[in-house]
Structure formats: structure tokens, C-alpha cells
Design an enzyme around this catalytic site. Sequence first.
Site, PDB file in Angstrom:
ATOM      1  N   ASP A 136       0.817  -1.213   0.000  1.00 19.83           N
ATOM      2  CA  ASP A 136       0.000   0.000   0.000  1.00 19.83           C
ATOM      3  C   ASP A 136       0.856   1.270   0.000  1.00 19.83           C
ATOM      4  OD1 ASP A 136       1.096  -0.120   2.523  1.00 19.83           O
ATOM      5  OD2 ASP A 136      -0.814  -0.174   3.604  1.00 19.83           O
ATOM      6  N   HIS A 138       3.311   1.945   2.175  1.00 14.84           N
ATOM      7  CA  HIS A 138       3.807   2.405   3.481  1.00 14.84           C
ATOM      8  C   HIS A 138       5.324   2.249   3.574  1.00 14.84           C
ATOM      9  CE1 HIS A 138       3.046  -1.854   5.358  1.00 14.84           C
ATOM     10  NE2 HIS A 138       4.325  -1.738   5.090  1.00 14.84           N
TER      11      HIS A 138
END
Length: 261
Positions: A136, A138
Site C-alpha cells: 500500500d 507504506h
Amino acid sequence: MEVVIKSSPTEASKSAALLIKKTILNDPACVLGLATGSTPLKTYEELIKLYQEKIISFKKVVSFNLDEYVGLAPADKNSYRSFMNDNFFTRTDIQIKNTHLPNALPKSIPEECKDFESKIKKAGGIDLQLLGIGLDGHIGFNEPGSSLNSRTRMKTLTPETRLANSKYFSAIDRVPKHVITMGLGTIMEAKICLLLAFGDDKAQAIADMIEGPVTASVPASVLQFHPRCIAIIDESAAAMLKRKNYYTQVYDDKPGWQRWE
Ligand code: PGA
């Protein structure tokens, strides 16, 4: 951002280890920011080899890890302290007292986070921060929506990250819901950020990070503001980059003084 595309995770990890070697040879008492997960494992293996060949020593190196799971004791086999001890620290001459991870069982989480930040400051800041990237986007455990200026604090993991990390636990409900992580602002203060990514499942996150807009929805995209960020990735992770050929050309035409390999 400098983008280095290598033919395989092994070649990329060798290159990453050589950049870290250069950092240590420049300053044997340097401060390294370290990461956990599957991505940095080969880099740690390469560094252990360089240590065994007596090319580098970690005796004076100070380290700070990005994050730790809230509620796991250091001795827990799933703690990031255990991960670092098993995969790196105990296999080199680094002094355990010079290695820092957030204390995940503190009296007060906000106090622990402040204390972790002040330890980084007291050590003179991070010279090189090693980073992986989540599916995602991160970095550390700064999940999408994290403030681009955030400091070390507690974060709640997304269900997707808990699922991705459940491979290390006996069941998904054993994966802690909370973590303490360096913030994006903390990471951005490192003098060099070295991000690694391998495999086609990281291709979208890498394209978003390097060529997408800077947005808290892709936390790693904040690295576009970093003055010295180097992404060393394999061909599969590079598959969705529009300027792939240009990055390769830049790397091939680098003058000797810019090289670390
Ligand atoms: P991985 O994790 O290295 O296990 O893919 C990266 C991350 O979540 O930051």
C-alpha cells in the site's frame, strides 16, 4: 530520486550492502536506520559476509530500527527485536547496547515515542536509513493517510498489512493491531534514504512512489522531497515505471565519483 534497477533481488541487495559499506568506511561510528521484513534479509546476509571477511566492522555503529509491534516483549519470537538479533545483530560485532528499537511494552507510549526521537537526535541523526515498502506504499509502518510530517508515534495497522504480515504468525488474530513507528518526518531527516523493493507485487507501489503525485495516500511518495533518496529495485518491481529506460541510462552514465559499487 535516484532509481537503480538490478536484474535480481540478489544483485540489488549486493548493491545496497556496498552503499552501506561505503557509509561505514566513511564513518565507522555512523548511525544506521534499519528495517525488518523479507526485503532487507539478503542485504543483511551481504553485510554479514563483509564483516566476516573483515572488510567492515559494526563495533562503533549505532542503529535505530523503524518500528516494533506494540505488546510484544523483546524476547517474543515475532518481535522485531528478535528478528534483528537473529538475522543481523548477533551475527556481527555490533554492540547490542548501540542498537535501538522502540520499546513496545512501555509505561507510556507517547513518552516512549518522545524518548526514541530524542535518542536519534542525541546520536547525531541517522546517516543512512534502510527502507522496504508495503503493498500500500507504506514505509516503516506509516500506513496510507499518515501525516507527511509525522514523528515517532503509535499507528494502527490496516487489515491488509496485518494479512501480509500474518505469514510470520500462527494466525492472523495474533498479529498485533498497533505498532510504534518512526514517522515520515523522522525518516525524512535521515541523510540518505535507501529503499529496496523486489517482485511484481511491489510494482504498483513503486510506480506510485516514484512517478505518482506526492500524497499521504502513498506515504513513500514523500521521498520525492528527500534530497538523497536511492531506490534499488529489481526488474519486476520496476515493471510499471514509465521512465525505466531513463533511470537505467542515468545509472550507466554515472561518473566514477558518484558510484558506490
Ligand atoms: P516486506 O515488507 O519486506 O516483507 O515485503 C515491507 C514493508 O511492509 O515495509
